[in-house]
Design a protein around this motif. Sequence first.
Motif, PDB file in Angstrom:
ATOM      1  N   ASN A  85       0.874  -1.158  -0.049  1.00 26.08           N
ATOM      2  CA  ASN A  85      -0.012   0.174   0.237  1.00 26.08           C
ATOM      3  C   ASN A  85       0.909   1.412   0.128  1.00 26.08           C
ATOM      4  OD1 ASN A  85      -2.516  -1.615  -0.076  1.00 26.08           O
ATOM      5  ND2 ASN A  85      -2.026  -1.900   2.165  1.00 26.08           N
ATOM      6  N   VAL A 134       3.925 -13.260   1.476  1.00 31.18           N
ATOM      7  CA  VAL A 134       2.833 -13.091   1.010  1.00 31.18           C
ATOM      8  C   VAL A 134       2.429 -11.992  -0.110  1.00 31.18           C
ATOM      9  CG1 VAL A 134       0.312 -12.644   1.190  1.00 31.18           C
ATOM     10  CG2 VAL A 134       1.178 -14.393   2.368  1.00 31.18           C
ATOM     11  N   LEU A 175       4.825 -21.287   0.370  1.00 29.24           N
ATOM     12  CA  LEU A 175       4.978 -19.680   0.557  1.00 29.24           C
ATOM     13  C   LEU A 175       6.028 -19.087   0.112  1.00 29.24           C
ATOM     14  CD1 LEU A 175       3.744 -17.203   1.664  1.00 29.24           C
ATOM     15  CD2 LEU A 175       4.358 -17.933   4.203  1.00 29.24           C
ATOM     16  N   SER A 198       4.781 -12.605  -3.104  1.00 22.70           N
ATOM     17  CA  SER A 198       4.338 -13.756  -4.067  1.00 22.70           C
ATOM     18  C   SER A 198       3.202 -13.208  -4.949  1.00 22.70           C
ATOM     19  CB  SER A 198       3.994 -14.898  -3.251  1.00 22.70           C
ATOM     20  OG  SER A 198       4.805 -15.290  -2.194  1.00 22.70           O
ATOM     21  N   SER A 199       2.635 -12.090  -4.660  1.00 28.57           N
ATOM     22  CA  SER A 199       1.556 -11.669  -5.603  1.00 28.57           C
ATOM     23  C   SER A 199       2.160 -10.278  -6.235  1.00 28.57           C
ATOM     24  CB  SER A 199       0.262 -11.200  -4.772  1.00 28.57           C
ATOM     25  OG  SER A 199       0.677 -10.826  -3.492  1.00 28.57           O
ATOM     26  N   ARG A 227      -2.995 -16.283   2.787  1.00 35.67           N
ATOM     27  CA  ARG A 227      -3.568 -14.850   2.850  1.00 35.67           C
ATOM     28  C   ARG A 227      -4.480 -14.396   3.407  1.00 35.67           C
ATOM     29  NH1 ARG A 227      -0.874 -13.334  -2.039  1.00 35.67           N
ATOM     30  NH2 ARG A 227      -0.548 -15.059  -3.040  1.00 35.67           N
ATOM     31  N   ARG A 235       3.896 -12.075   6.279  1.00 37.05           N
ATOM     32  CA  ARG A 235       3.489 -11.045   5.545  1.00 37.05           C
ATOM     33  C   ARG A 235       4.152 -10.617   4.243  1.00 37.05           C
ATOM     34  NH1 ARG A 235      -0.407  -8.969   8.654  1.00 37.05           N
ATOM     35  NH2 ARG A 235       0.105  -9.367  10.909  1.00 37.05           N
TER      36      ARG A 235
END
Lengths: 188, 188
Positions: free
Chosen positions: A36, A112, B169, A115-116, B109, A109
């Motif tokens: 963000n 994750v 992960l 990974s995206s 997630r 965190r």
Amino acid sequence: MNERQRARRPGGRSARVGAEVHRAVTELINERGYGNFTVGEVAARAGVADSSIYRRWGGLETLLADVALTRLNAQSPMPDTGSLDGDLRTYAANVAREITGPDGLLLVRLAVALSSNGQQGLQARDDLRDERTRQLQSMLDRARERGEHAPDALDVLDHILAPMYIRVLFGIGPLTPDYIDGLVDRLL
Amino acid sequence: MNERQRARRPGGRSARVGAEVHRAVTELINERGYGNFTVGEVAARAGVADSSIYRRWGGLETLLADVALTRLNAQSPMPDTGSLDGDLRTYAANVAREITGPDGLLLVRLAVALSSNGQQGLQARDDLRDERTRQLQSMLDRARERGEHAPDALDVLDHILAPMYIRVLFGIGPLTPDYIDGLVDRLL
């Protein structure tokens, strides 16, 4: 001394920029969470040009991984107690203390988030994992050099680190000293 | 039949609303990721009133957990093969297939998102975990009733599920049949 070495001289401008950028990233993660904020926002808060960040880290993903690794290395350095048993117990206890602290799921965190985040994110995640695995491997190699029978780094990941991470992630706790020692006993 | 039972009659309006809301949530997760949409946006996309969602689920966290559980139950139902060995191998293989698929880290997630979302988020995470643990426990109880020596549900979590989740992960793969069977062998 070439240009690059001069730029990285400890205590020099490069070190100050590095510290400011790391501080800005840590604040932004705490305020908004991963994913963000942008390189521009990090740069503005750190008082540096966007181009300084791109030149040094290549992109946000690598910067995030660098901040996490610096923090991990400071808070959970690999122990060197003189025995495999001592090293593994100290390491496991350090990790448990770290991941049950206020920013405990930092690494999960981050993994994750990376990974995206396309190919650059995956690369940064892989580099971070490989660096921590190398450190763990050094600890296990020292044990082998002493003639001890050491497990593989992946076994340590599977049967000591993974259970602790997943228990914290799903709120199954606490990670008691008995539980942690039990994981080490089982592996050894 | 009381009001609540009537409202939940399969095939009735409630079931249609449930399906539309679940579909809207799944789409929004895929498009934006967890934490980046509101109950209002789910309601608008599903063509229902915000109040219908609040009345039925209480809030976004519980709704997210419900969608995840429905999906997990459909894709990774607990097996019942007649032996503990068969059940654990089938379960482990199902989980491995699920978590290496396109939305594989769904549960991780979601747990990360819920963990950073206050008391309601933590409660939804705990309820989801408890429901899946109950299902796993039933499988292990069936084994005990047949006279088999079954591990605890938490041992299955620690030494079969956790390693697979953490490997996915951190991009350590693939989860080969040999690797998965090795996890089960080690636990049994």
